[in-house]
Design an enzyme around this catalytic site. Sequence first.
Site, mmCIF file in Angstrom:
data_model
loop_
_atom_site.group_PDB
_atom_site.id
_atom_site.type_symbol
_atom_site.label_atom_id
_atom_site.label_comp_id
_atom_site.label_asym_id
_atom_site.label_seq_id
_atom_site.Cartn_x
_atom_site.Cartn_y
_atom_site.Cartn_z
ATOM 1 C CD GLU A 20 43.750 19.735 -17.306
ATOM 2 O OE1 GLU A 20 43.931 20.924 -16.982
ATOM 3 O OE2 GLU A 20 42.632 19.279 -17.595
ATOM 4 C CD GLU B 160 40.119 17.634 -14.586
ATOM 5 O OE1 GLU B 160 41.178 17.229 -14.057
ATOM 6 O OE2 GLU B 160 39.914 18.820 -14.865
#
Length: 851
Positions: A445, A520
Amino acid sequence: MPTSQRLFSFLVLSAALSGGAAHAADTNLRERIAFNADWRFSKGDPAGSPQQPAEADLRNGLPAAQAGFDDAGWRKLNLPHDWGIEGPFKQEYPGDTGKLAWWGIGWYRKHFTLPAGDAGRRVYLDVDGAMSHAVVWINGRYIGGWPYGYASWRVDLTPHLKPGGDNVVAVRLDNPPESSRWYPGGGIYRNVWLVKTAPVAVAQYGTFVTTPQVSAAAATVDVQVTLDNHGGDTEVQVATEIYALDANGRRSGAPVARKEASGAAKVANGRQVQLSQALQVPNPRLWSPASPQRYVAVSTVLDKGRTVDVVETPFGIRTIAFDPQNGFLLNGQRLPIQGVCDHHDLGALGTAINTRALERQLEILREMGVNAIRTSHNPPAPELLDLADRMGFLVMDEAFDAWREKKTPNDYNTLFDAWHEKDLRAMIRRDRNHPSVIAWSIGNEIPEQGRPEGWKLSARLAEIARGEDRTRPVTSAFNHVASGYNGFQDTVDVFGYNYKPNEYAKLHVHAPHLPLLGSETASTVSSRGEYFFPVSDDKSKGLANFQVSSYDLTAPPWATTPDAEFKGQDENPFVAGEFVWTGFDYLGEPTPYGNDATNLLNFTDPVQQQRMAQQLEAMKKIAVPSRSSYFGIVDLAGFKKDRFYLYQARWRPDLPMAHLLPHWNWPERIGQVTPVHLYTSGDEAELFLNGKSLGRKKRGRGEYRLRWDDVVYQPGELRAVVYKNGRRWAEDKVATSGPAARLALEADRSTLRADGSDLAFVTVRILDKDGRPVPRTHDRIRFSLSGPGEIVATDNGDPTSFESFQSRERNAFNGLALAIVRTRAGEGGKVVLSATAEGLGGAQVTLESKL
């Protein structure tokens, strides 16, 4: 940031990197000695130290780095050590890192005698991990270090050692605040080793084993060996033998392949040389989660015909591939990735590595059906990969949580420019012989996803990774939808989407050549044993008293329920699988009760935005009482939440299982609607309350739990009878218990090794007089121990508990508590753990510590 930290980023402090994982074989030639015992520790710089050490101070030696410095008053301890977990918790500390003081400066010193016979040998200090900005001195002389707290690294002690005399190694850590989004720990928290070799020897991480051709008949095994020459100009050779390993990692039988010494290669003093050999292993047994067969390559190094080093490199024979249509293929067969993400802390033990604690986590996850681990968001401890190899887990090995742009002020952004290449190469070289590792993740991220030129950094990191290892794909975890379309998708071999089950089909149409993975997923939040009413499918609800309902319907705005991810994968079977956030609760990041107001940005519904804004405003007026996350499928103490069984039903479809929720102790709800959910691997079930049928339900397409939402609570017994393909399959029941009457203790293992590190995890249950669990109890439990062991930690899994983990007293949380017992080195015998609670009497469990 202190000056020393700023300067440190620009110092080249480590020995040169070279090659893959290596392990000692012949202690007469190479020794790898555990160097954990008998250190001295002090927090903060001693009096007389510079306030902000400059580069010259580090190189010339601070007062505590000098050999003659008086450390007699320092605390004695053994490594690994995490100073932060010792507490105390403080409400004024930020909640996103666990409310423990893990930052600051720490010193470690160790006195040791080097045998006179070691004169002429090379001697290295190998550090598996130190948090963080480590600087090392030997006998007062600066020799190097490493800033990244998750990296494994080496320094060369040789030039300044005193063979036959006393030596002092000193390590200074400078762990900056605001450097993490979760609890990172502080200290030399992984193992430390003293490595001794001949002047000509295999380099650190100096072997790399690959299997370029694999069939049922034979496997080609290539062994590359990189040698360091710290002696005179010479000629070297390498010979190789390959053995099968048994389940305990021991050689099994005669060699399955052998290659005589290679032709001699010249290597000058101070240089390296790489030698390669190819061998054929007939009828190979392939490594897989179902059958984690391992082999070992034994490399013998000859210097002008004389054996000078022997190194063992465990490896596995298997093939891996990510296919854009069929997902992940292991040994040519599709294998759905059933993975979890996990941070590196071990709950009440903190970040100090313990192999048994890691093994227990993996055992619990395997029971759930997990076959893969993502090392979020950093290089793992070496022991995790050793266990994954042995126990049969796939691993996504991850390097960074940030690149050049920061998430917190002092995170990896402060090191990226100077250290990203060294850190990434070090991780891959250390880990590339592990058969469990199936992908290199270069980031999580990262903020650069939203920058027009951000993809160039991704391409650079991928290039570095491929330069070290082309046998595994490069991936990254992307949380921006745009990353699949703005150039980032072309930099990786496998594209990982975080929390985007509705985007799988769109990206697949846009880039049909690109393998996809749920890197995720879910981020459902819950507290074990807590249930709130009314039950709502609105994921922003189910919050009360700084706990989260365990109906498994609550999630942050960016996240989903497990059911939504299951549906996304079932509708898009080309997706390789998922890594759930998270397997275990962890210290820090107490979403939805954290301090991060940016969560507001993820809500698009104005009503939800207003609700969250009101909640955050209220939280400013009180201390945020959460020490740990709510994301885990298993709580911080290792107790299973309800979600465990939802995933088990999905991931172990051939296991007859059923799990009802909630518990059935609700005296205040008599006559009120109390929804009942059932997680099962069956496809149909009938629910009974006190023997009366409440209806039979069949699971429909896209449904992953069976629900009876209109059950009216009555005390008694709730029972589900489950069917699969029309046949009776499994059964579960929950019953109203009587008042708490006694304690029961159960250890996960009864026999331990008397090595000073082996652990037993002892569960305390509160029961009624008939032996039924009493789920809403919070009695005060007091622990004591006799025999050759110690209670090293206690816990209960309650995210709002701020009792010291070292306390011998602990309130139960919803009927459960935990004590962790450690053996004492070299002392065998009976270890008796006792627990008492007022009005409940006492209970004991007996363990055996064996020499």
